[in-house]
Design a protein around this motif. Structure first.
Motif, PDB file in Angstrom:
ATOM      1  N   GLU A 213      -6.433  -1.621   5.325  1.00 26.36           N
ATOM      2  CA  GLU A 213      -7.245  -0.468   5.921  1.00 26.36           C
ATOM      3  C   GLU A 213      -6.399  -0.586   7.416  1.00 26.36           C
ATOM      4  OE1 GLU A 213     -11.335  -0.854   6.228  1.00 26.36           O
ATOM      5  OE2 GLU A 213     -11.689  -0.362   4.313  1.00 26.36           O
TER       6      GLU A 213
ATOM      7  N   ASN B  59      -3.242  -1.550   7.910  1.00 22.76           N
ATOM      8  CA  ASN B  59      -1.926  -1.394   7.809  1.00 22.76           C
ATOM      9  C   ASN B  59      -1.162  -2.709   8.246  1.00 22.76           C
ATOM     10  OD1 ASN B  59      -2.091   1.272   6.945  1.00 22.76           O
ATOM     11  ND2 ASN B  59      -2.355   1.715   9.204  1.00 22.76           N
TER      12      ASN B  59
ATOM     13  N   PRO C 278       0.366  -3.656   2.614  1.00 18.99           N
ATOM     14  CA  PRO C 278       0.115  -2.373   1.756  1.00 18.99           C
ATOM     15  C   PRO C 278      -0.722  -2.962   0.649  1.00 18.99           C
ATOM     16  CG  PRO C 278       2.518  -2.846   1.682  1.00 18.99           C
ATOM     17  CD  PRO C 278       1.771  -3.780   2.660  1.00 18.99           C
TER      18      PRO C 278
END
Length: 101
Positions: free
Chosen positions: A37, A39, A42
Motif C-alpha cells: 500500500e 509502494n 510491488p
C-alpha cells in the motif's frame, strides 16, 4: 546491549517465530499489505514484512502486543514509521530502532 533492548528483541523474535497463532499469521500478512500500500514493494514477501517488523520502534511493539498490530492507533504509528523510513525499507536496510516508552 541493554537489558531493555534484550527484552524487546526477545519479544520481537518470539512473535515472529510464532507459526501457530492465526492472529499472528494475519498480522504478518497485514505487514506485507502495508508495504504494498505504501509502494515500498510491488509484491512484499514475508521477509520484507520481517524487516519492517524488526525496524518498528519499541512503542509500536509494546502497543502492538497489548492492542494488536491491526488496532487503529497502532496502525497510525506503523503508517508514520513506514513513511519516515520508506527509503531504507525499500533497500531492506536496517533501520535504527528507537527505544521510547
Amino acid at each position: 546491549m541493554s537489558y531493555k533492548h534484550n527484552n524487546l528483541m526477545a519479544m520481537r523474535q518470539s512473535y515472529w517465530d510464532d507459526t501457530q497463532s492465526q492472529k499472528v499469521k494475519l498480522e504478518k500478512q497485514y505487514f506485507q499489505q502495508l508495504l504494498v500500500e505504501h509502494n515500498v514493494f510491488p509484491n512484499a514477501t514475508l521477509e520484507n514484512a520481517r524487516t519492517l517488523f524488526f525496524s518498528l520502534p519499541s512503542i509500536i511493539i509494546v502497543k502492538g502486543y497489548a492492542l494488536g498490530f491491526t488496532n487503529e492507533s497502532v496502525q497510525k504509528l506503523i503508517h508514520q514509521h513506514i513513511e519516515s523510513h520508506k527509503a531504507a525499507l525499500m533497500q531492506n536496510d536496517t533501520v535504527k530502532i528507537k527505544f521510547r516508552l
